[in-house]
Design a protein around this motif. Sequence first.
Motif, PDB file in Angstrom:
ATOM      1  N   LEU A   8       1.266   4.608  -7.462  1.00  0.00           N
ATOM      2  CA  LEU A   8       0.445   4.478  -8.663  1.00  0.00           C
ATOM      3  C   LEU A   8      -0.702   5.493  -8.652  1.00  0.00           C
ATOM      4  O   LEU A   8      -1.001   6.139  -9.668  1.00  0.00           O
ATOM      5  N   LEU A   9      -1.351   5.624  -7.494  1.00  0.00           N
ATOM      6  CA  LEU A   9      -2.495   6.528  -7.405  1.00  0.00           C
ATOM      7  C   LEU A   9      -2.108   7.968  -7.705  1.00  0.00           C
ATOM      8  O   LEU A   9      -2.906   8.725  -8.270  1.00  0.00           O
ATOM      9  N   ARG A  54       1.143   1.077  -3.993  1.00  0.00           N
ATOM     10  CA  ARG A  54      -0.108   1.529  -4.623  1.00  0.00           C
ATOM     11  C   ARG A  54      -0.293   3.030  -4.522  1.00  0.00           C
ATOM     12  O   ARG A  54      -0.876   3.652  -5.419  1.00  0.00           O
ATOM     13  N   ASP A  55       0.187   3.632  -3.433  1.00  0.00           N
ATOM     14  CA  ASP A  55       0.010   5.083  -3.339  1.00  0.00           C
ATOM     15  C   ASP A  55       0.835   5.822  -4.399  1.00  0.00           C
ATOM     16  O   ASP A  55       0.454   6.913  -4.841  1.00  0.00           O
ATOM     17  N   GLU A  94      -5.264  -2.900 -11.674  1.00  0.00           N
ATOM     18  CA  GLU A  94      -6.203  -3.421 -12.672  1.00  0.00           C
ATOM     19  C   GLU A  94      -6.015  -2.730 -14.015  1.00  0.00           C
ATOM     20  O   GLU A  94      -6.036  -3.372 -15.076  1.00  0.00           O
ATOM     21  N   ASP A  95      -5.833  -1.401 -13.988  1.00  0.00           N
ATOM     22  CA  ASP A  95      -5.589  -0.664 -15.237  1.00  0.00           C
ATOM     23  C   ASP A  95      -4.314  -1.158 -15.913  1.00  0.00           C
ATOM     24  O   ASP A  95      -4.282  -1.342 -17.132  1.00  0.00           O
ATOM     25  N   ASP A 141      -3.941   2.217 -11.305  1.00  0.00           N
ATOM     26  CA  ASP A 141      -4.111   1.134 -10.345  1.00  0.00           C
ATOM     27  C   ASP A 141      -3.700  -0.167 -11.028  1.00  0.00           C
ATOM     28  O   ASP A 141      -3.498  -0.215 -12.244  1.00  0.00           O
ATOM     29  N   GLU A 166       0.827  -1.205   0.000  1.00  0.00           N
ATOM     30  CA  GLU A 166       0.000   0.000   0.000  1.00  0.00           C
ATOM     31  C   GLU A 166       0.861   1.255   0.000  1.00  0.00           C
ATOM     32  O   GLU A 166       0.453   2.286  -0.534  1.00  0.00           O
TER      33      GLU A 166
END
Length: 308
Positions: free
Chosen positions: A205-206, A202-203, A213-214, A211, A133
């Motif tokens: 990526l955000l 993930r942060d 999935e993309d 994300d 995360e």
Amino acid sequence: MSRWSAALNQAGVSDQEMRRAYDVQRKLVRSYRREEYLAARLLLPAGLRPYVLAAVAFMHETDRRIDLGDVSARNEALRSWNSEVRAVLDGAKTDQDTLRALEDTVRRHAQMAERVRDFLDGTPVEAAWRGFESEAELQTYVDRYSMPALMLTACLIGPLPGAAQYEAFEQGCRKLIEAMQRIDFLADLPEDLQQGHIGVPRDELLRRGLDVEDLRERPEACMPAMEKVVNAQAALADQVFSQARELPALVEPHYRPFLRALMAVQRLRLQAVEAAGGSVLKNGARPTASATLRILWQEYRAFRKLQR
């Protein structure tokens, strides 16, 4: 007499059954980690090669159990394996060649026992890994799993605990393995995406509107934004990698070619990632075999000079 038989002799391994156990490990490592096998064969003193290969084989056997089945199956396999390994370290007999070679290696190199236990303690972290995360989670992963894994072999070539250079060596290893892990996470993006998780927090990526999935479903559309992520993550890897540059000076001269080669190959891998940019989503990134072989040849020549 073959070079391998001579290496076992120099390592002091005379028992025929134990020599066979070590030979099984040599063949296993040669079959699935050819670059590591070649580096050990060319760049390490003969008397140390059996022990390094035994450590690498043990790591691979542990990883194999981590990769089997769902999370509950992995954890159960690890619990059984961890119990078996710890029992062998405490003196239990085993018919498992990997553990027989490991036990013999630990008996001859006592500093490795604690490293094996540290590594076992960290294996549930790898079994449960499903991405990060945040950067803090990545750092915890490196501390609890990646670093103990590296030290299984690093402890065989580095200063012993209590030596003047020991703390500096350990700190340098921590920087090196963080850089290596970051490079792995970038270079292996396609394989990791197939499993539904990656090693980029993930942060991060955000921040780029991405994300997982993309990335998996629309890789080409994500490449421009992903290039910025890759550049930022590669810069972090380069930063920590540069802090490990003094590592070869902290080991005995006859271990330096091996360590320099390891680090030079990692530098090549980082350059391959940087060159690939956002396209790592589809193709990953690998240095050319010829560039890797040039490094091994250069360090082999340096190693041979030390042996004269």
